[in-house]
Motif scaffolding. Sequence first.
Motif, short mmCIF file in Angstrom:
data_model
loop_
_atom_site.label_atom_id
_atom_site.label_comp_id
_atom_site.label_asym_id
_atom_site.label_seq_id
_atom_site.Cartn_x
_atom_site.Cartn_y
_atom_site.Cartn_z
N ALA A 23 4.28 6.87 1.55
CA ALA A 23 4.31 7.78 0.95
C ALA A 23 4.10 8.97 0.22
O ALA A 23 2.46 8.79 0.12
N SER A 24 4.51 10.18 0.70
CA SER A 24 4.23 11.08 -0.75
C SER A 24 4.65 12.04 -0.18
O SER A 24 6.02 12.34 0.36
N GLU A 25 4.34 13.60 -1.01
CA GLU A 25 5.25 13.89 -1.62
C GLU A 25 5.36 15.57 -0.45
O GLU A 25 5.88 15.84 -0.26
N ALA A 31 9.67 7.49 -7.12
CA ALA A 31 9.05 7.78 -8.42
C ALA A 31 9.59 6.31 -9.43
O ALA A 31 8.98 5.07 -9.90
N ARG A 32 11.13 6.49 -8.83
CA ARG A 32 11.61 4.76 -9.12
C ARG A 32 11.27 3.98 -8.60
O ARG A 32 10.96 2.79 -9.68
N GLY A 66 0.24 -1.28 0.21
CA GLY A 66 0.41 0.00 0.39
C GLY A 66 1.07 1.26 0.18
O GLY A 66 0.02 2.75 0.20
N GLY A 67 2.26 1.05 -0.86
CA GLY A 67 3.06 2.30 -0.86
C GLY A 67 3.12 3.09 0.63
O GLY A 67 3.98 4.36 0.56
N THR A 68 3.48 1.79 1.41
CA THR A 68 3.77 2.33 3.01
C THR A 68 6.28 2.52 3.05
O THR A 68 6.52 1.77 1.74
#
Length: 291
Positions: free
Chosen positions: A239-241, A285-286, A207-209
Motif C-alpha cells: 500500500a502507498s499513496e 490510514a484507518r 509488511g503493509g501488503t
Amino acid sequence: MIPAQFEYVAPRTLEDALRLVERHGDEAKILAGGHSLLPLMKLRLAQPRYVIDIGRLRNMNYIREENGQIAIGALTTHAEIESSALLRAKCPLLSETAASIGDVQVRNRGTLGGSLAHADPAADYPAAVLALNAEIIAASTGGTRTIPVSEYFLDMLTTALRPGEILSQVRVAPQPPHTGAAYEKLHQPASGFAIVGVAAKLTLGNGGTIEDVAIGVTGLGPKAFRAETAENTLRGKKASEKLFAEAAQHAAQGIDPLSDLHASADYRRNMAIVYARRALNRAFARAQGKP
Ligand SMILES: Cc1cc2nc3c(=O)[nH]c(=O)nc-3n(C[C@H](O)[C@H](O)[C@H](O)COP(=O)(O)OP(=O)(O)OC[C@H]3O[C@@H](n4cnc5c(N)ncnc54)[C@H](O)[C@@H]3O)c2cc1C
C-alpha cells in the motif's frame, strides 16, 4: 403536488403485509419511511391504488449480532445506523455512510430497506453494501431467500427483488482485523444525494501488503458497482499513496457516466477518480489504526 387517491393499509405483522403485497400485486406500493415514495406520489410519477404501510410492523427495526454476522432489520432508520454502537465498533463503514445521507429529518424517517429497495442511482448505501459484500434477505409468503449484493442491483431503480417480496433484512460481516474502511462523497448541496460516492475497504497483510480490497461506487452510472479493475490494481501490492492514485484512475472504467443538471459525465468521471483516491487513503490510514 397532491397524490392521486389511494387506499391506505397498515398491517401489524410481516405475514399480513406479505399477504397484502401478494394480493394487490402491481396495484400496491410498500411505504416505509416515505422519503422516496411520497415525493414520487406527489409528482404523480407513482399512482398506486393501495399503499401498504410497513412502518408499523413489529420486529423489523433492529441491529444485532447473529451467527457471526450483523443483522439489520429493513425498517432500521439511517439515524439508528449512524448512531449504533454495535455498527460503529464492528462495521463503521455503514454508520459513516448513513451519517452522510440527506439531513436530520431524512435520516430520522428514511430506512435502510427503503433505500436499498428504491435503488436510486445517487443513493449512498449501495456503495457501502457492495464494498461490504452484504446479503439482502427477501421475504415472501413462500419463505425467505438470500440475495448476494453482487446480484442485487440490476439497473436504475431496479433490483433483484421479485413481485410479492419485501426486503426484510440486510446482513454484513464484522470488519476483520487490520482493516480500514471509508466513505467519501461529493454531495449535491441541496439534497445531499451523491454526485459521486466511493466506499473503500482495505485489509492489510504482512509488511503493509494489501490482502483484500473492495471499492463500491455510487452516483456515477445507472446503478452502483464494484470498481474491479481498481481493486485488481491494488490486490497483493504494498500500500502507498502512489499506488492508490494509480488504482483510482480505474474507478470509472467500463462505466458510461450519467450526465444531468448537477454534473456532466466528464465531471462525474473525474470526481470518481478523486473520491476513490481519498477513500482509499483514508481506509489505509484507518487500517493502520489512525483516525
Ligand atoms: C430531501 C431528501 C434528501 C435525501 N438525501 C439522500 C442522500 O443524501 N442520500 C441517500 O442515499 N438518500 C437520500 N434521500 C432518500 C432517503 O434516504 C430515503 O429515505 C430512502 O431512499 C428511501 O427510504 P424510505 O424508507 O423513505 O422508503 P420509501 O420512500 O417508503 O420507499 C421507497 C421505495 O422502496 C419500496 N420499499 C420500501 N421499503 C421496502 C421494503 N422493505 N421492501 C421492499 N420494498 C420496499 C417502496 O415501495 C418504494 O418504492 C433523500 C430524500 C429526501 C426526501
